[in-house]
Design an enzyme around this catalytic site. Structure first.
Site, PDB file in Angstrom:
ATOM      1  N   TYR A 108      84.529  18.181  78.266  1.00 52.39           N
ATOM      2  CA  TYR A 108      83.394  19.063  78.548  1.00 52.39           C
ATOM      3  C   TYR A 108      82.119  18.273  78.832  1.00 52.39           C
ATOM      4  O   TYR A 108      81.165  18.807  79.396  1.00 52.39           O
ATOM      5  CB  TYR A 108      83.134  19.993  77.361  1.00 52.39           C
ATOM      6  CG  TYR A 108      84.168  21.069  77.142  1.00 52.39           C
ATOM      7  CD1 TYR A 108      85.332  21.161  77.926  1.00 52.39           C
ATOM      8  CD2 TYR A 108      84.002  22.017  76.140  1.00 52.39           C
ATOM      9  CE1 TYR A 108      86.268  22.153  77.707  1.00 52.39           C
ATOM     10  CE2 TYR A 108      84.933  23.027  75.916  1.00 52.39           C
ATOM     11  CZ  TYR A 108      86.068  23.077  76.695  1.00 52.39           C
ATOM     12  OH  TYR A 108      87.000  24.067  76.473  1.00 52.39           O
ATOM     13  N   TYR A 140      87.869  25.281  88.189  1.00 53.34           N
ATOM     14  CA  TYR A 140      87.042  25.919  87.171  1.00 53.34           C
ATOM     15  C   TYR A 140      86.220  27.006  87.860  1.00 53.34           C
ATOM     16  O   TYR A 140      85.343  26.725  88.678  1.00 53.34           O
ATOM     17  CB  TYR A 140      86.129  24.907  86.483  1.00 53.34           C
ATOM     18  CG  TYR A 140      85.489  25.446  85.217  1.00 53.34           C
ATOM     19  CD1 TYR A 140      86.160  25.351  84.010  1.00 53.34           C
ATOM     20  CD2 TYR A 140      84.247  26.061  85.235  1.00 53.34           C
ATOM     21  CE1 TYR A 140      85.598  25.852  82.839  1.00 53.34           C
ATOM     22  CE2 TYR A 140      83.678  26.564  84.074  1.00 53.34           C
ATOM     23  CZ  TYR A 140      84.361  26.454  82.880  1.00 53.34           C
ATOM     24  OH  TYR A 140      83.806  26.965  81.732  1.00 53.34           O
TER      25      TYR A 140
END
Length: 343
Positions: A314, A222
Site C-alpha cells: 500500500y 485497481y
C-alpha cells in the site's frame, strides 16, 4: 421419534414454519449432508476445542451456529453469483469463508472501470497507431509507445518487461490493430480465476489465485471512484478512524486525484497489503493520456502458485501529523521485512 438420526429440514420454496423432521433414509441430498456434518464438527471445535463423537442431540448454541453457517453460505453464494454477473472479464470469482460467520460486505458495488467523481472528466485520446504488428514495429517509432518515446512494455506473451516506475502506453480505441494486439494487455481485464476468502489472522477478506500466475503477468487493475485530493483527505480521516483505507493516490506526475475503492471497486478492493508483496503497481495509459489520471495495473513480481494469496504494498509511508489526528494502522502481513505499521 424412535431410533436413528433425524434432521430438521427447511424445504425450498416453503417458509420455516413448514420445516419437518425427517429420518436420514428420506434424504437424498448427499452434498448437503456432508456439508452439515462438516459445519457441525467445526461448531464443536469452536466450543470445546475438539470434535465430539457420538453426540445424541445438539445443544442450542451448536444448533444455532450450524443454522447461521448455512444462512451465511447461502448469502455468500448469492453474492458470488452477483459478482460474476457484473464482471466483464474472463476471470471467474469464487467466494469462501471457513473462518467466521461474516457475510458479504455491505455497501459495496462491483464495477469494472473507473467511476468518475463530480467535477472530473476524462479526455479521450485523439489519435491511434497505424500498425499491423505493434510488437515488431514499436522499435521503429510507429506504435503508441514509440510515438511517446518509451520502450515497448510487453513481450510476445504479454508479460511486462520494463521496470516499475516507467509508464505503459497501450494501444487505444483509435488504433487500427485488433483486439489480440500484443500491446493490449491491461484493457483485456482479469484473465485468472480468483477467490475472495476470509483470512484467519484478523485481516478481514483477502484474495488468492486459483491458477498459477507467471512472473511479470498482468493480474488485475485497481478500480474505484476517482475523486480530488481534497475530497480524499476528508474521506481519509473517516477511514483512519475505522482502521482501514481504500484510497490510492494517482501521483504519477502530481498529486491531484485519488482512487477510492471503498464503495465502488472490483476484486482489488479485497487485496491485502504486504511489506513483501507478490504484485507490483504500474501506471498505464490507454484511451486517456492525461498523466494525472493513469490506470493502476498490478503485475506479478514472481511466479505465484495456485492457492497463494495476492498482495501489494500500500506504500503508506510518513509520520503521523502533529496532534495525532491520523491513527497508525498496525500491519499484520507477517513478512520478515514487515514495517509493523502501514504508516
Amino acid at each position: 421419534m424412535g431410533q436413528g438420526e433425524f434432521y430438521l429440514v427447511k424445504w425450498r420454496g416453503y417458509p420455516e414454519s413448514e420445516n419437518t423432521w425427517e429420518p436420514r433414509k428420506n434424504l437424498r441430498c448427499v452434498g448437503l449432508l456432508k456439508q452439515f456434518h462438516k459445519d457441525l464438527e467445526q461448531a464443536w471445535i469452536r466450543r470445546d476445542g475438539k470434535p465430539k463423537k457420538n453426540a445424541r442431540w445438539l445443544d442450542q448454541g451448536v444448533a444455532n451456529y450450524v443454522v447461521q453457517k448455512a444462512k451465511q453460505r447461502r448469502a455468500l453464494w448469492r453474492w458470488e453469483r452477483q459478482l460474476n454477473a457484473k464482471r466483464n472479464h474472463k476471470g471467474r470469482i469464487v467466494v469462501e469463508n471457513e473462518v467466521d460467520l461474516d457475510g458479504p460486505p455491505r455497501d459495496f458495488v462491483y464495477i469494472n472501470e473507473y467511476k468518475v467523481g463530480e467535477g472530473i472528466s476524462l479526455t479521450q485520446v485523439a489519435v491511434g497507431c497505424e500498425c499491423r504488428d505493434c510488437l515488431a514495429e514499436a522499435a521503429g517509432g510507429c506504435c503508441c509507445p514509440g510515438a511517446s518515446r518509451h520502450k515497448f512494455a510487453y513481450n510476445e506473451l504479454g508479460q511486462v518487461r520494463i521496470r516499475a516506475g516507467l509508464p505503459i502506453y497501450e494501444c487505444n480505441a483509435r488504433c487500427r490493430c485488433g483486439a489480440e494486439c500484443s500491446n493490449r494487455v491491461v484493457q483485456r481485464g482479469i484473465r485468472y480465476d480468483l477467490c475472495i476468502f476470509r483470512t484467519t489472522n484478523g485481516r478481514g477478506w483477502g484474495v488468492r489465485t486459483l491458477e498459477k500466475i507467471r512472473k511479470n503477468s498482468f493480474v488485475m487493475e485497481y478500480v474505484g471512484e476517482i475523486i480530488t485530493s481534497e475530497e480524499a483527505e476528508r474521506r481519509g480521516q473517516i477511514y483512519d478512524r475505522q482502521g482501514a483505507t481504500y484510497l490510492f493516490d494517482l501521483d504519477y506526475v502530481e498529486d491531484v486525484y485519488t482512487v477510492d475503492a471503498a464503495y465502488y471497486g472490483n476484486i482489488s478492493h479485497f487485496v491485502n497489503h504486504s511489506c513483501d508483496p507478490n504484485l507490483q503497481v504500474y501506471n498505464v495509459f490507454i484511451d486517456n493520456l492525461d498523466e494525472r489520471l493513469p490506470r493502476i495495473a498490478l503485475f506479478a513480481t514472481r511466479h505465484i502458485r495456485a492457492g497463494e494469496e495476492l498482495t501489494f504494498d500500500y506504500n503508506m509511508q510518513g509520520e503521523c501529523p502533529p496532534g495525532g489526528k491520523r491513527v497508525r494502522i498496525e500491519c499484520k502481513c507477517g513478512a520478515e521485512s514487515c514495517r509493523k505499521y502501514l504508516f
